[in-house]
Design an enzyme around this catalytic site. Structure first.
Site, PDB file in Angstrom:
ATOM      1  CD1 TRP A 161      -3.007  -1.225   0.476  1.00  0.00           C
ATOM      2  CD2 TRP A 161      -1.738  -2.393   1.911  1.00  0.00           C
ATOM      3  NE1 TRP A 161      -3.596  -2.443   0.681  1.00  0.00           N
ATOM      4  CE2 TRP A 161      -2.861  -3.178   1.550  1.00  0.00           C
ATOM      5  CE3 TRP A 161      -0.801  -2.927   2.788  1.00  0.00           C
ATOM      6  CZ2 TRP A 161      -3.070  -4.455   2.034  1.00  0.00           C
ATOM      7  CZ3 TRP A 161      -1.011  -4.204   3.278  1.00  0.00           C
ATOM      8  CH2 TRP A 161      -2.137  -4.954   2.900  1.00  0.00           C
ATOM      9  CG  HIS A 200      -6.344  -1.412   4.434  1.00  0.00           C
ATOM     10  ND1 HIS A 200      -5.728  -2.625   4.474  1.00  0.00           N
ATOM     11  CD2 HIS A 200      -5.870  -0.732   5.514  1.00  0.00           C
ATOM     12  CE1 HIS A 200      -4.918  -2.686   5.519  1.00  0.00           C
ATOM     13  NE2 HIS A 200      -5.004  -1.560   6.163  1.00  0.00           N
ATOM     14  NE  ARG A 258      -4.910   0.791  -1.118  1.00  0.00           N
ATOM     15  CZ  ARG A 258      -5.276  -0.455  -1.299  1.00  0.00           C
ATOM     16  NH1 ARG A 258      -4.858  -1.116  -2.369  1.00  0.00           N
ATOM     17  NH2 ARG A 258      -6.059  -1.053  -0.429  1.00  0.00           N
ATOM     18  CD  GLN A 313     -10.271  -1.063   0.439  1.00  0.00           C
ATOM     19  OE1 GLN A 313     -10.167  -1.044   1.670  1.00  0.00           O
ATOM     20  NE2 GLN A 313      -9.349  -1.576  -0.355  1.00  0.00           N
ATOM     21  CB  VAL A 327      -6.496 -12.930   6.157  1.00  0.00           C
ATOM     22  CG1 VAL A 327      -7.591 -11.978   6.558  1.00  0.00           C
ATOM     23  CG2 VAL A 327      -5.864 -12.527   4.839  1.00  0.00           C
ATOM     24  CB  ALA A 361     -11.553  -9.848   7.520  1.00  0.00           C
TER      25      ALA A 361
HETATM   26  C1  FA5 Z   1      -6.991  -4.552   0.789  1.00  0.00           C
HETATM   27  O1  FA5 Z   1      -7.142  -3.322   0.781  1.00  0.00           O
HETATM   28  C2  FA5 Z   1      -7.282  -5.364   1.977  1.00  0.00           C
HETATM   29  N1  FA5 Z   1      -7.465  -4.530   3.124  1.00  0.00           N
HETATM   30  C3  FA5 Z   1      -8.509  -6.221   1.715  1.00  0.00           C
HETATM   31  C4  FA5 Z   1      -8.708  -7.291   2.736  1.00  0.00           C
HETATM   32  C5  FA5 Z   1      -9.563  -7.059   3.791  1.00  0.00           C
HETATM   33  C6  FA5 Z   1      -8.048  -8.501   2.632  1.00  0.00           C
HETATM   34  C7  FA5 Z   1      -9.757  -8.039   4.759  1.00  0.00           C
HETATM   35  C8  FA5 Z   1      -8.216  -9.483   3.558  1.00  0.00           C
HETATM   36  C9  FA5 Z   1      -9.101  -9.259   4.624  1.00  0.00           C
HETATM   37  P1  FA5 Z   1      -6.445  -4.673  -1.749  1.00  0.00           P
HETATM   38  O2  FA5 Z   1      -5.338  -3.733  -1.748  1.00  0.00           O
HETATM   39  O3  FA5 Z   1      -6.341  -5.830  -2.672  1.00  0.00           O
HETATM   40  O4  FA5 Z   1      -6.726  -5.279  -0.320  1.00  0.00           O
HETATM   41  O5  FA5 Z   1      -7.794  -3.870  -2.079  1.00  0.00           O
HETATM   42  C10 FA5 Z   1      -9.057  -4.461  -1.974  1.00  0.00           C
HETATM   43  C11 FA5 Z   1      -9.922  -4.075  -3.181  1.00  0.00           C
HETATM   44  O6  FA5 Z   1      -9.967  -2.653  -3.318  1.00  0.00           O
HETATM   45  C12 FA5 Z   1      -9.365  -4.558  -4.506  1.00  0.00           C
HETATM   46  O7  FA5 Z   1      -9.719  -5.888  -4.762  1.00  0.00           O
HETATM   47  C13 FA5 Z   1     -10.014  -3.615  -5.481  1.00  0.00           C
HETATM   48  O8  FA5 Z   1     -11.343  -3.982  -5.757  1.00  0.00           O
HETATM   49  C14 FA5 Z   1     -10.033  -2.320  -4.714  1.00  0.00           C
HETATM   50  N2  FA5 Z   1      -8.891  -1.467  -5.072  1.00  0.00           N
HETATM   51  C15 FA5 Z   1      -7.606  -1.622  -4.690  1.00  0.00           C
HETATM   52  N3  FA5 Z   1      -6.843  -0.646  -5.192  1.00  0.00           N
HETATM   53  C16 FA5 Z   1      -7.667   0.161  -5.898  1.00  0.00           C
HETATM   54  C17 FA5 Z   1      -7.482   1.375  -6.630  1.00  0.00           C
HETATM   55  N4  FA5 Z   1      -6.312   1.972  -6.717  1.00  0.00           N
HETATM   56  N5  FA5 Z   1      -8.554   1.936  -7.234  1.00  0.00           N
HETATM   57  C18 FA5 Z   1      -9.776   1.359  -7.108  1.00  0.00           C
HETATM   58  N6  FA5 Z   1     -10.025   0.234  -6.426  1.00  0.00           N
HETATM   59  C19 FA5 Z   1      -8.989  -0.365  -5.823  1.00  0.00           C
END
Ligand code: FA5
Length: 341
Positions: A152, A172, A198, A212, A255, A309
């Site tokens: 991140w 997140h 981000r 999210q 997780v 989660a």
């Molecule tokens: C997370 O942010 C983790 N906190 C999710 C999680 C929660 C995992 C609980 C396990 C348990 P990630 O970075 O993959 O994971 O982001 C989650 C979702 O946010 C992605 O699958 C996507 O749908 C969305 N996302 C991520 N980055 C972006 C972005 N830059 N723009 C738009 N949507 C995004």
């Protein structure tokens, strides 16, 4: 008398042709049709002094001319109103309707998402967008200097003189898991919809500011099967039976095991487009079984309870739902886009 009427008609025609504004038309109306001294009014009033024969001849002519003048004035008025020449302000026009705004499509879609989870028994929880490293990283099993923080790219807030610890824009909604558990004991079933930030390279599927929805379930005997079936029910409730999901093993420090869930791209019917990077699949969420260390940080007995989660990208789901092929459209403020929802 007849010649007089013909002259009046000629004069009115000339005056109406010359009139440039509504005020001039009002003047013409008063001059010829005014109740007291209007020229036509006077002729009509004088009819009673005429012989029956004269009355029969002049009466209809004067009345016809009165009607004709009224029509001439009306037509000219319509022309002038169309041109808005009356000092730029036409008080006869209906007022301009005030623009009424509406909720942004992201807000509307977030409501759709939360409604589905609420119908499945989840509670909605809120948390701060400006966070400490402790909640965004440390308590989620992401210690300082650990390489997993690179997942991140974070915006840090400049520290003020009396601040000991740095603050950041949360990367997140997982940061709210720990805050929520400070005030709750299992069993819990909660969601956290909200904005995250981000430092991303922006493209059709990535923004620096996006939304999210976190989910957290902790109870006895909660399993990976419960997680996947919850997500499947959610996706079907939003998109219907046509939506396909696929589950991939993945890694998130908070997780164990971790998964990522993709959905078939409904924008291009899985044929490949800019939103799905030509793959036919869109990454929608990260999820997994809550790490025992994180459960302990929540003061939850990890021997007795398990939990799952997930963190889903609201923007990504919204893109699929409405067939939007570029995430940036939601944030550029273009009313032509926003007014479609
Ligand atoms: C997370 O942010 C983790 N906190 C999710 C999680 C929660 C995992 C609980 C396990 C348990 P990630 O970075 O993959 O994971 O982001 C989650 C979702 O946010 C992605 O699958 C996507 O749908 C969305 N996302 C991520 N980055 C972006 C972005 N830059 N723009 C738009 N949507 C995004």
């Amino acid at each position: 008398m007849k010649t007089n009427l013909n002259k009046i008609k000629k004069d009115v025609l000339e005056l109406v042709n010359q009139a440039k504004d509504l005020k001039s038309l009002e003047k013409i109306e008063t001059q010829f049709l005014g109740r007291k001294d209007g020229e036509i009014t006077k002729i009509l009033r004088g009819l009673k002094k005429l012989t029956v024969k004269q009355k029969k001849e002049i009466g209809p002519l004067a009345n016809a001319l009165k009607k004709e003048i009224k029509e001439m004035l009306k037509e000219k008025k319509n022309n002038l109103v169309g041109k808005r020449t009356d000092r730029g302000f036409d008080y006869t026009l209906p007022p301009k309707k005030p623009e009424v705004g509406h909720l942004h499509p992201i807000t509307q879609f977030t409501k759709k998402v939360t409604d589905v989870f609420v119908s499945m028994g989840f509670e909605i929880v809120d948390g701060p967008e400006v966070e400490t490293e402790e909640y965004n990283f440390d308590l989620l099993n992401i210690p300082a200097e650990h390489p997993s923080r690179d997942m991140w790219d974070t915006y840090y807030i400049k520290k003020s003189r009396n601040e000991a610890l740095p603050r950041l824009l949360r990367t997140h909604t997982s940061s709210v898991q720990l805050r929520a558990m400070e005030k709750r004991k299992p069993p819990v079933r909660l969601i956290v919809p909200g904005r995250v930030f981000r430092h991303e390279a922006v493209d059709a599927g990535h923004e620096t500011n996006f939304y999210q929805c976190e989910g957290l379930v902790i109870d006895e005997n909660v399993s990976m099967a419960n997680l996947i079936s919850t997500l499947r029910v959610f996706v079907k409730k939003i998109f219907g039976e046509k939506a396909k999901i696929r589950v991939r093993p993945s890694y998130f420090p908070f997780v164990e095991p971790g998964i990522e869930v993709d959905m078939s791209c409904l924008i291009c019917d899985s044929k490949g487009c800019s939103a799905c990077k030509q793959t036919g699949w869109l990454e929608m969420l990260g999820a997994g079984m809550v790490h025992p260390k994180v459960l302990e940080n929540m003061k939850v007995d990890s021997k007795k309870y398990t939990g799952f989660a997930f963190g889903l990208g609201i923007d990504r789901f919204m893109m699929l739902y409405y067939g939007i092929n570029d995430i940036r459209l939601s944030y550029n403020g273009d009313l032509r886009f926003i007014k479609q929802f």
